[in-house]
Design a protein around this motif. Structure first.
Motif, PDB file in Angstrom:
ATOM      1  N   LEU A 166       0.853  -1.186   0.000  1.00  0.00           N
ATOM      2  CA  LEU A 166       0.000   0.000   0.000  1.00  0.00           C
ATOM      3  C   LEU A 166       0.889   1.237   0.000  1.00  0.00           C
ATOM      4  N   LEU A 167       0.680   2.131  -0.947  1.00  0.00           N
ATOM      5  CA  LEU A 167       1.543   3.298  -1.120  1.00  0.00           C
ATOM      6  C   LEU A 167       0.698   4.565  -1.098  1.00  0.00           C
ATOM      7  N   ASP A 168       0.922   5.413  -0.098  1.00  0.00           N
ATOM      8  CA  ASP A 168       0.142   6.629   0.090  1.00  0.00           C
ATOM      9  C   ASP A 168       0.896   7.820  -0.495  1.00  0.00           C
ATOM     10  N   GLU A 169       0.464   8.282  -1.667  1.00  0.00           N
ATOM     11  CA  GLU A 169       1.120   9.393  -2.371  1.00  0.00           C
ATOM     12  C   GLU A 169       2.635   9.162  -2.480  1.00  0.00           C
ATOM     13  N   PRO A 170       3.067   8.072  -3.095  1.00  0.00           N
ATOM     14  CA  PRO A 170       4.494   7.725  -3.078  1.00  0.00           C
ATOM     15  C   PRO A 170       5.375   8.614  -3.945  1.00  0.00           C
ATOM     16  N   PHE A 171       4.776   9.392  -4.855  1.00  0.00           N
ATOM     17  CA  PHE A 171       5.587  10.199  -5.774  1.00  0.00           C
ATOM     18  C   PHE A 171       5.418  11.701  -5.531  1.00  0.00           C
ATOM     19  N   ALA A 172       4.924  12.075  -4.339  1.00  0.00           N
ATOM     20  CA  ALA A 172       4.572  13.469  -4.075  1.00  0.00           C
ATOM     21  C   ALA A 172       5.746  14.423  -4.289  1.00  0.00           C
ATOM     22  N   ASN A 173       6.960  14.027  -3.917  1.00  0.00           N
ATOM     23  CA  ASN A 173       8.115  14.910  -4.038  1.00  0.00           C
ATOM     24  C   ASN A 173       9.185  14.361  -4.978  1.00  0.00           C
ATOM     25  N   VAL A 174       8.778  13.465  -5.863  1.00  0.00           N
ATOM     26  CA  VAL A 174       9.717  12.793  -6.761  1.00  0.00           C
ATOM     27  C   VAL A 174       9.662  13.441  -8.143  1.00  0.00           C
ATOM     28  N   ASP A 175      10.849  13.632  -8.759  1.00  0.00           N
ATOM     29  CA  ASP A 175      10.889  14.254 -10.086  1.00  0.00           C
ATOM     30  C   ASP A 175      10.302  13.306 -11.139  1.00  0.00           C
ATOM     31  N   ALA A 176      10.078  13.855 -12.333  1.00  0.00           N
ATOM     32  CA  ALA A 176       9.365  13.113 -13.382  1.00  0.00           C
ATOM     33  C   ALA A 176      10.078  11.821 -13.771  1.00  0.00           C
ATOM     34  N   HIS A 177      11.405  11.879 -13.895  1.00  0.00           N
ATOM     35  CA  HIS A 177      12.156  10.669 -14.261  1.00  0.00           C
ATOM     36  C   HIS A 177      12.059   9.627 -13.161  1.00  0.00           C
ATOM     37  N   GLN A 190       4.614  -6.417  -9.558  1.00  0.00           N
ATOM     38  CA  GLN A 190       3.268  -6.955  -9.708  1.00  0.00           C
ATOM     39  C   GLN A 190       3.244  -8.081 -10.748  1.00  0.00           C
ATOM     40  N   GLN A 191       3.937  -7.885 -11.846  1.00  0.00           N
ATOM     41  CA  GLN A 191       3.895  -8.862 -12.931  1.00  0.00           C
ATOM     42  C   GLN A 191       4.777 -10.086 -12.682  1.00  0.00           C
ATOM     43  N   ASN A 192       5.988  -9.848 -12.145  1.00  0.00           N
ATOM     44  CA  ASN A 192       6.951 -10.938 -12.002  1.00  0.00           C
ATOM     45  C   ASN A 192       6.839 -11.672 -10.668  1.00  0.00           C
ATOM     46  N   GLN A 193       6.453 -10.943  -9.632  1.00  0.00           N
ATOM     47  CA  GLN A 193       6.379 -11.553  -8.302  1.00  0.00           C
ATOM     48  C   GLN A 193       4.940 -11.641  -7.793  1.00  0.00           C
ATOM     49  N   HIS A 194       3.995 -11.244  -8.627  1.00  0.00           N
ATOM     50  CA  HIS A 194       2.565 -11.375  -8.317  1.00  0.00           C
ATOM     51  C   HIS A 194       2.169 -10.623  -7.046  1.00  0.00           C
ATOM     52  N   LYS A 195       2.816  -9.458  -6.831  1.00  0.00           N
ATOM     53  CA  LYS A 195       2.451  -8.625  -5.694  1.00  0.00           C
ATOM     54  C   LYS A 195       1.111  -7.941  -5.966  1.00  0.00           C
ATOM     55  N   THR A 196       0.392  -7.674  -4.892  1.00  0.00           N
ATOM     56  CA  THR A 196      -0.831  -6.877  -4.988  1.00  0.00           C
ATOM     57  C   THR A 196      -0.482  -5.451  -4.591  1.00  0.00           C
ATOM     58  N   ILE A 197      -0.711  -4.510  -5.487  1.00  0.00           N
ATOM     59  CA  ILE A 197      -0.300  -3.125  -5.259  1.00  0.00           C
ATOM     60  C   ILE A 197      -1.510  -2.213  -5.307  1.00  0.00           C
ATOM     61  N   MET A 198      -1.582  -1.325  -4.310  1.00  0.00           N
ATOM     62  CA  MET A 198      -2.616  -0.296  -4.309  1.00  0.00           C
ATOM     63  C   MET A 198      -1.971   1.006  -3.849  1.00  0.00           C
ATOM     64  N   LEU A 199      -2.110   2.041  -4.652  1.00  0.00           N
ATOM     65  CA  LEU A 199      -1.517   3.322  -4.278  1.00  0.00           C
ATOM     66  C   LEU A 199      -2.499   4.453  -4.505  1.00  0.00           C
ATOM     67  N   SER A 200      -2.340   5.508  -3.716  1.00  0.00           N
ATOM     68  CA  SER A 200      -3.160   6.707  -3.893  1.00  0.00           C
ATOM     69  C   SER A 200      -2.317   7.775  -4.561  1.00  0.00           C
ATOM     70  N   ASP A 201      -2.944   8.548  -5.434  1.00  0.00           N
ATOM     71  CA  ASP A 201      -2.227   9.592  -6.155  1.00  0.00           C
ATOM     72  C   ASP A 201      -3.247  10.590  -6.693  1.00  0.00           C
TER      73      ASP A 201
END
Length: 472
Positions: A166-177, A190-201
């Protein structure tokens, strides 16, 4: 695979307040990539804390229902076992740090999950290499920029190898790259290790072809409404900042041959420029180039070489107390700025010390609170507001103070599009009407650039007017 289900959940922050969620039902699809959107203050962070089992143990009241982890109430699962199933990245990454260096923090996290020393070493080296953070291994966390701290916090979460992330605004202060790179890393998990991902943005850029489900938190109906993926395809375009070079001829704050360094690393070399008066500018640049350090130097909070002037007077000869009434640094972390406990007390303190008492009347302040959707929160504790609400309160309180120079360090983290537009309108009107000099650090550009009168780009130890080859 791990199952996480919300069943008829009702939750409020106090027994005197109405329920934030009322009989909420939701099932997180295992192995899926999910995006959560919704207005600032709608409860996204609270929902994540409930899903991770932190609430109601550490706040609020659950009056009905439960969050079930493989059929068991998640709040009853012992912390280390729960963390192996569910990992949560907070909106403010510094709140997850307990140690001094990057390596020490990662070791601390994995030791608490009872991994062996060999597993810890292997996991740390792998995640640092995967996120291009190996050079940061021995760095002190307090010396990192906000965006770099965000990446380290994400590295700690990924090193845990939890099945649900679970990721709460994980890119708030991260540059575009950095944002694009981290999104691809999450997609691989998610694709290779079958993780379940949910993030807010609040920023939807880059999710097309990645997010499989988009949910909007609807309050007060207390439901997660599934939105069509087409909303990720039709995004607004960024407006280019156009600058009239003549505006740099007027302004009271200037610097000559300004150089900055952190340790042995040179950040800025021999920069000379003037901040335009009555104008609002954007300071852009990658994470870690020195933008926040530059602001701290203008505020006389960091060492520098060269000379900073205000009204032609050397800033080094001005007492710090007086300089603080000239240059305001609006911090990246909102809670670092709050002095009082409650919203109304914080605003009253700013009104008492404003440099513009005839402008910042009670009527104008109340109108701003209404526009920012904070009017109903006057009696609330500042530290219990959502991240977006804290940002709006912080910026308003500093605008009321009204120093001649306002330096905003990432003031838009956690804001939805409407809140962003309202806050920028308030900033621009204040700067223009009172003839202040405003400069904003922001990695978010959509909805921002149209308000800017100029853009300074920080790169390669120089400050340049965007689109110009002349160093500033």
């Amino acid at each position: 695979m791990t199952q996480l289900t919300i069943a008829a959940l009702s939750f409020s922050y106090s027994q005197q307040q109405p329920a934030l969620f009322n009989n909420l039902d939701f099932k997180l699809e295992p192995g899926s990539f999910n995006l959560l959107v919704g207005p600032s203050g709608s409860g996204k962070s609270t929902l994540f804390k409930l899903m991770a089992g932190l609430y109601p143990q550490y706040g609020g009241y659950k009056t009905n229902g439960a969050v079930l982890l493989n059929g068991q109430d998640v709040s009853t699962v012992v912390p280390f076992a729960r963390a192996r199933k569910i990992a949560l990245l907070f909106q403010n990454p510094s709140r997850q740090f307990a140690m001094r260096t990057v390596e020490e923090q990662l070791v601390f996290v994995l030791e608490n999950l009872q991994f062996s020393q060999q597993q810890i070493t292997t996991r740390i080296n792998a995640v640092l290499e995967e996120l291009n953070l190996t050079p940061f291994k021995k760095r002190e966390l307090l010396t990192l920029s906000g965006g770099e701290q965000q990446r380290v916090a994400l590295a700690a979460v990924l090193a845990m190898d939890s099945e649900i992330i679970l990721l709460d605004e994980p890119f708030a202060n991260v540059d575009a790259h950095g944002r694009a790179t981290l999104l691809q890393e999450l997609l691989k998990l998610q694709q290779n290790q079958h993780k379940t991902i949910m993030l807010s943005d609040h920023e939807l850029t880059g999710y097309a072809g990645i997010a499989e489900h988009v949910y909007q938190l609807k309050t007060p109906t207390s439901r997660l409404e599934k939105l069509p993926l087409s909303i990720l395809q039709t995004l607004p375009t960024e407006k280019k900042v156009t600058t009239d070079p003549q505006i740099f001829n007027q302004g009271q704050l200037s610097w000559e041959k300004l150089s900055l360094a952190t340790g042995e690393r040179l950040l800025l070399k021999d920069s000379t420029c003037r901040l335009p008066q009555g104008r609002l500018g954007l300071l852009s640049g990658d994470n870690g180039v020195g933008k926040s350090t530059f602001f701290a130097s203008l505020g006389q909070q960091k060492k520098y070489t060269g000379t900073i002037y205000y009204h032609g007077k050397n800033a080094a000869r001005v007492r710090r107390r007086k300089w603080a009434k000239t240059v305001a640094n609006i911090f990246q972390n909102s809670t670092d700025q709050f002095i009082k406990l409650h919203v109304n007390e914080e605003l009253e303190l700013s009104r008492k010390n404003t440099l513009w008492p005839q402008y910042w009347t009670v009527t104008r302040i109340n109108a701003a609170l209404t526009a920012l959707q904070l009017a109903h929160l006057k009696d609330h504790v500042c530290y219990q507001l959502s991240g977006g609400q804290q940002k709006k309160l912080q910026v308003l309180s500093m605008l009321i103070m009204g120093q001649p120079v306002l330096l905003f360090d990432e003031p838009f983290a956690g804001l939805d599009a409407q809140s962003l537009h309202t806050l920028l309108t308030l900033i621009k009107d204040t700067v223009t009407t009172l003839g202040l000099s405003g400069l904003i650090i922001s990695h978010q550009r959509l909805g921002v650039t149209e308000f800017m009168d100029y853009e300074l780009h920080f790169a390669n130890q120089t400050l340049q007017l965007a689109g110009d080859s002349d160093e500033k």
